[in-house]
Design a protein around this motif. Structure first.
Motif, PDB file in Angstrom:
ATOM      1  N   ARG A 115       0.839  -1.208   0.000  1.00  0.00           N
ATOM      2  CA  ARG A 115       0.000   0.000   0.000  1.00  0.00           C
ATOM      3  C   ARG A 115       0.868   1.250   0.000  1.00  0.00           C
ATOM      4  O   ARG A 115       0.609   2.208  -0.723  1.00  0.00           O
ATOM      5  CB  ARG A 115      -0.940   0.029   1.200  1.00  0.00           C
ATOM      6  N   PHE A 116       1.923   1.264   0.813  1.00  0.00           N
ATOM      7  CA  PHE A 116       2.838   2.406   0.847  1.00  0.00           C
ATOM      8  C   PHE A 116       3.469   2.615  -0.532  1.00  0.00           C
ATOM      9  O   PHE A 116       3.567   3.741  -1.010  1.00  0.00           O
ATOM     10  CB  PHE A 116       3.922   2.194   1.905  1.00  0.00           C
ATOM     11  N   SER A 117       3.877   1.532  -1.174  1.00  0.00           N
ATOM     12  CA  SER A 117       4.490   1.624  -2.499  1.00  0.00           C
ATOM     13  C   SER A 117       3.505   2.168  -3.526  1.00  0.00           C
ATOM     14  O   SER A 117       3.876   2.991  -4.367  1.00  0.00           O
ATOM     15  CB  SER A 117       5.004   0.253  -2.942  1.00  0.00           C
ATOM     16  N   VAL A 146     -10.081  -1.059  -4.490  1.00  0.00           N
ATOM     17  CA  VAL A 146     -10.756  -1.815  -5.551  1.00  0.00           C
ATOM     18  C   VAL A 146      -9.972  -3.092  -5.865  1.00  0.00           C
ATOM     19  O   VAL A 146     -10.553  -4.182  -5.969  1.00  0.00           O
ATOM     20  CB  VAL A 146     -10.961  -0.947  -6.815  1.00  0.00           C
ATOM     21  N   ILE A 147      -8.667  -2.982  -5.994  1.00  0.00           N
ATOM     22  CA  ILE A 147      -7.839  -4.171  -6.253  1.00  0.00           C
ATOM     23  C   ILE A 147      -7.957  -5.162  -5.091  1.00  0.00           C
ATOM     24  O   ILE A 147      -8.092  -6.366  -5.294  1.00  0.00           O
ATOM     25  CB  ILE A 147      -6.368  -3.768  -6.490  1.00  0.00           C
ATOM     26  N   GLY A 148      -7.920  -4.649  -3.878  1.00  0.00           N
ATOM     27  CA  GLY A 148      -8.061  -5.507  -2.699  1.00  0.00           C
ATOM     28  C   GLY A 148      -9.406  -6.209  -2.654  1.00  0.00           C
ATOM     29  O   GLY A 148      -9.500  -7.370  -2.241  1.00  0.00           O
ATOM     30  N   PHE A 206      -3.372  -4.025   3.196  1.00  0.00           N
ATOM     31  CA  PHE A 206      -3.272  -3.386   1.883  1.00  0.00           C
ATOM     32  C   PHE A 206      -4.432  -2.423   1.650  1.00  0.00           C
ATOM     33  O   PHE A 206      -4.239  -1.298   1.195  1.00  0.00           O
ATOM     34  CB  PHE A 206      -3.254  -4.477   0.801  1.00  0.00           C
ATOM     35  N   THR A 207      -5.644  -2.866   1.964  1.00  0.00           N
ATOM     36  CA  THR A 207      -6.820  -2.004   1.785  1.00  0.00           C
ATOM     37  C   THR A 207      -7.010  -1.150   3.029  1.00  0.00           C
ATOM     38  O   THR A 207      -6.511  -1.472   4.093  1.00  0.00           O
ATOM     39  CB  THR A 207      -8.088  -2.842   1.535  1.00  0.00           C
TER      40      THR A 207
END
Length: 119
Positions: free
Chosen positions: A12-14, A37-39, A72-73
């Motif tokens: 997520r940071f990247s 959305v990807i998550g 991540f989300t």
């Protein structure tokens, strides 16, 4: 699960760093929108693999879903993004961000489920 969370946070940071470097002129929170959305897609996909097809062990599923995807989300960052948009009186963008995040998140989760069932 912690190892999945660590990788999810780095991902997520990247993503946020990449978007900030390449799309800094946007007033739309693209990074948070994208990872959510990807998550959602990945959660739908991994749900089918673990709950329906049993191709993922419960511990592995937890590392992916709770660990990686949970990290991540980010609903809390989306909420803060909306707050900032409202303070900046960008009401239309805030409304679009909320509605499109929920709508596209649902579609992405459904597509993940459908694709995993076809897999």
């Amino acid at each position: 699960m912690a190892i999945g969370g660590a990788f999810g946070a780095v991902a997520r940071f990247s993503a946020a760093k990449y978007v900030a470097e390449h799309y800094s002129d946007l007033s739309f929170p693209l990074a948070t929108f994208g990872v959510n959305v990807i998550g959602s897609f990945l959660l739908g996909f991994s749900y089918v693999l673990s709950a329906e097809k049993m191709t993922l062990e419960p511990h592995t599923a937890a590392i992916i879903t709770v660990g990686f995807l949970g990290s991540f989300t980010t609903f809390s960052t989306m909420s803060l993004d909306v707050y900032h948009l409202l303070v900046e009186t960008k009401y239309l963008i805030a409304s679009f961000y909320i509605s499109s995040s929920v709508f596209l998140g649902l579609i992405a989760a459904a597509l993940g489920i459908i694709m995993a069932r076809l897999f």
